[in-house]
Write an enzyme that holds these catalytic residues in place. Structure first.
Site, PDB file in Angstrom:
ATOM      1  N   ASP A   1       9.547  10.563   8.241  1.00  0.00           N
ATOM      2  CA  ASP A   1      10.915  10.808   8.928  1.00  0.00           C
ATOM      3  C   ASP A   1      11.418  10.006  10.113  1.00  0.00           C
ATOM      4  O   ASP A   1      10.638   9.353  10.331  1.00  0.00           O
ATOM      5  CB  ASP A   1      10.862  12.233   9.225  1.00  0.00           C
TER       6      ASP A   1
ATOM      7  N   GLU B   1      -6.693 -13.175 -11.710  1.00  0.00           N
ATOM      8  CA  GLU B   1      -6.234 -12.288 -11.135  1.00  0.00           C
ATOM      9  C   GLU B   1      -6.240 -12.613  -9.462  1.00  0.00           C
ATOM     10  O   GLU B   1      -5.146 -12.409  -8.608  1.00  0.00           O
ATOM     11  CB  GLU B   1      -6.630 -10.903 -11.078  1.00  0.00           C
TER      12      GLU B   1
END
Ligand code: GLA
Length: 721
Positions: free
Chosen positions: A526, A606
């Site tokens: 928030d 990777e």
């Protein structure tokens, strides 16, 4: 009627004071140069109550008129913003205008987060309302940030009587709309699937949602949008409401008998009853309001700018944050110091800049039944002191970070043996546990002091540049064991103030520390938390495809810079899904980027991709962090491709990101259109000699290759020639 007009660059907010002192809300929306009291209509409405001083005028009713801060007790039966109870148990008040003041600069709120106006112009307007008979004075505060098109609101409630009052409800703000068809965009979810966007029409009666969990919650977010007449990403009127608060909140949206809409947001009034002695004041949290006449993307961009530069603080507001690796999904709680060093070594080799040691480094924390509350380094487990471990990490050229969960305690801890009274627990009842843990009473100073002392001792003992501050359960039974403590209706709020106090002290003592918020992922995501922690771990769900939905919903009210986002291992630990590392990287780059796996376990190919990702992230960082963000798809509706793009403020650069969600044989081609470029600009694509016009990229789009397999990702970088 006396008119009060607040102006931003593109919006007008207007109130009016009636001759009998009621403060009415007249208008909020596109900038207008007009007194809007002409909108008010007066009719004798059946069963509408009339204030006594309206005399014989049956057309004047607070149940119909639009109000600025509606109170219970003046004849308005709709959703109130404020309600008080006096010592005889009488509810309500009748607030009338007393004074208006205007000043330069933006107000701040003691102990609570608030928007600040550094580097931009701001004004504060204060309107004092009062009811002498009820003994209540309310000061409505408005912060106006004209350049940002933001208006903030909060209220200060003062007991001006000679006896104790109890505040039963105190919202941060309320907004009335006289007419219009509105949709609500609400962000709901659950643990590992936070902030999914849901859009529905406002219906008659009250629709409300909020949190009673002691945190803003995974389930509902204290940010919502009211969109008018079908407004979409690029068109139409929409209003945003963001509450800067991390505890129990409520949001009510009401359509009344005359099709008028009222919205209210603030602290949840359930389990809230805040006592005020004569002369005492109560500060509500702040709500930040914004309006866009040009759709949802522009509205989101207002909030992105606001939060990035006027809510987030500290050095990392503008400085690039280190690309980090966190060991949680690599080892969970079960690790040794050597394993951490191994993970760091490989990560450093590939370009990762910070090693974060997650849960398990302290006390007797060898499983999640013990240890919380004992913030002393488990040197046996680490095989060294924290200082030695952090030095080893630093010697690889990396920074070092640590996980904490200060608000929590396990019964199996020395702190619990020593201070059982520091815990929320109702005498005579067995507590409700969550993840085997209980909650510390952060409404008490000595508890916050005690935990702060322990944690700062650890931070001081080693070189720590980052803290992940977690919170892993909801708060259910509030009881403060302080002797003589009577008013448990204020604890939930005081708890939040305690958390803010803890964070403020951390910031003051360690101004260069980067703090990442977390609550089981995004359970406390928030604007209040972002005042203390410029980024928040967005979700415990690290599946790239699920993250797209979570990050899409999050982007409506929060900037990309606030979103902690990591590449993790496959099969993904939450869903079992396999996506390739490139796709995971593209999704994680829509955030504050990092890794959450053991890079020793991936293939050489990777590893090369990881090296490239980090270089790309550094290259595109400013565009991602400071640029404008555009949503190019809607989860659930666009089932083939997900897409988003970042565009620099000056429109000279854009980064388009596309992920395929499905795969078909011999499928039609999908064209993805960029947003926010110059229509007449010429753009070249990185790695290609092709030149595109801005209007082609925006109106026709680019074809996305048909390739085998789903969950493929593309990143295209365009720069103006
Ligand atoms: C929460 C966090 C995770 C991890 C664990 C540790 O679930 O969201 O990222 O830190 O706690 O216990």
């Amino acid at each position: 009627m006396e008119i009060i007009s607040l102006q931003t660059k593109n919006t007008t907010y207007q109130m009016g004071i009636t001759s009998n002192g009621f403060l009415l809300h007249l208008y909020y929306g596109k900038k207008i140069d007009c007194h809007m009291d002409y909108l008010l209509t007066f009719y004798d409405r059946g069963f509408a109550l009339n204030p006594y001083d309206a005399g014989k005028d049956r057309t004047f009713s607070m149940d119909v008129l639009p109000q600025e801060y509606p109170c219970y007790g003046n004849g308005d039966f709709r959703t109130a913003a404020v309600n008080v109870r006096n010592s005889r148990g009488v509810y309500g008040c009748d607030l009338r205008f007393r004074a208006l003041t205007k000043g330069q600069g933006k107000y701040q709120i003691p102990g609570l987060p608030a928007v600040y106006a550094e580097g931009c112009q701001a004004e504060t307007v204060e309107i004092v309302l009062e009811d002498r008979a009820a003994g209540v004075e309310v000061t409505l505060k408005y912060g106006i940030l004209p350049e940002l098109d933001v208006i903030t609101r909060s209220a200060v409630i003062r007991n001006i009587s000679t006896e104790e009052l109890v505040i039963e409800k105190a919202y941060s703000g309320s907004l009335d709309f006289l007419q219009g068809d509105y949709d609500v965009l609400h962000f709901f979810g659950r643990h590992t699937m936070e902030r999914s966007m849901e859009r529905y029409a406002v219906l008659h009666g009250i629709q409300s949602y909020g949190s009673k969990r002691g945190m803003s919650s995974h389930q509902h977010n204290p940010f919502f949008i009211l969109a008018k007449d079908g407004a979409d990403e690029e068109h139409g009127s929409c209003y945003g409401v963001s509450l800067l608060y991390s505890g129990n909140f409520n949001c009510e949206i009401e359509k009344d008998q005359f099709e008028q809409i009222r919205i209210g947001i603030g602290i949840n009034d359930e389990m809230f009853a805040y006592p005020l002695k004569p002369g005492e004041v109560f500060y509500t949290p702040e709500a930040a309001l914004a309006y866009s006449a040009e759709g949802l993307a522009a509205l989101s961009q207002i909030y992105h700018r606001l939060i990035r530069y006027h809510i987030c603080r500290g050095v990392y507001r503008e400085v690039r944050r280190p690309v980090l690796i966190n060991n949680w999904e690599a080892t969970y709680i079960d690790f040794t110091g050597e394993q951490i060093v191994d993970i760091a070594k490989q990560a450093a080799e590939l370009g990762v800049e910070m090693m974060v040691l997650d849960d398990g480094w302290f006390g007797d924390r060898n499983d999640d039944c013990r240890g919380l509350g004992d913030w002393t380094v488990n040197e046996k487990k680490l095989g060294s002191s924290l200082a030695v471990l952090s030095d080893r990490i630093h010697s690889m050229g990396m920074k070092f970070g640590l996980w904490i969960e200060p608000e929590m305690i396990n019964e199996n801890s020395s702190l619990y043996q020593k201070h059982p009274d520091w815990v929320f627990m109702i005498p005579g009842r067995l507590p409700v546990r969550g993840r085997h843990q209980l909650v510390l009473d952060f409404s008490r100073k000595e508890v916050v002091n005690g935990i702060f002392r322990q944690i700062s001792r650890v931070i001081d003992s080693a070189q720590v540049e980052y803290i992940k501050m977690d919170m892993n359960r909801g708060i259910h039974e509030v009881y403060s064991a302080v002797e003589g403590y009577q008013n448990h209706g204020k604890i939930m709020h005081e708890y939040v103030l305690g958390v803010y106090d803890f964070l403020e002290r951390m910031i003051a003592r360690y101004p260069k520390l980067l703090i990442e918020g977390c609550a089981g992922g995004g359970g406390r995501f928030d604007a209040g938390m972002l005042y203390y922690t410029p980024q928040i771990w967005c979700s415990d769900n690290t599946d790239a495809i699920e993250r797209i939905r979570i990050q899409h919903g999050t982007s409506f009210g929060y900037p990309i810079s606030a979103v902690g986002s990591h590449v993790s291992a496959v099969p993904n630990h939450q869903t079992g899904r396999v996506t390739d590392i490139h796709t995971r990287g593209v999704v994680a780059m829509a955030g504050s980027f990092g890794y959450e796996l053991d890079l020793n376990q991936i293939s050489d190919e990777e590893k090369e991709e990881v090296r490239k990702q980090i270089q790309d992230y550094k290259k595109y960082w400013s565009l991602i962090h400071n640029g404008k963000y555009y949503r190019l798809h809607t989860p659930g509706k666009d089932t083939e491709m997900a897409a988003w793009n970042f565009t620099s403020e000056d429109k000279s650069e854009a980064l388009l990101n596309v992920v395929s969600l499905d795969t078909h044989c011999n499928s039609p081609v999908t064209y993805i259109k960029c947003k926010g470029l110059k229509a007449d600009g010429k753009y070249c694509e990185e790695g290609s000699s092709r030149i595109y016009s801005g209007s082609a990229l925006m109106e026709i789009g680019v074809p996305i290759p048909i390739v085998m397999g789903e969950y493929r990702a593309w990143q295209m970088h365009f720069t103006e020639k």
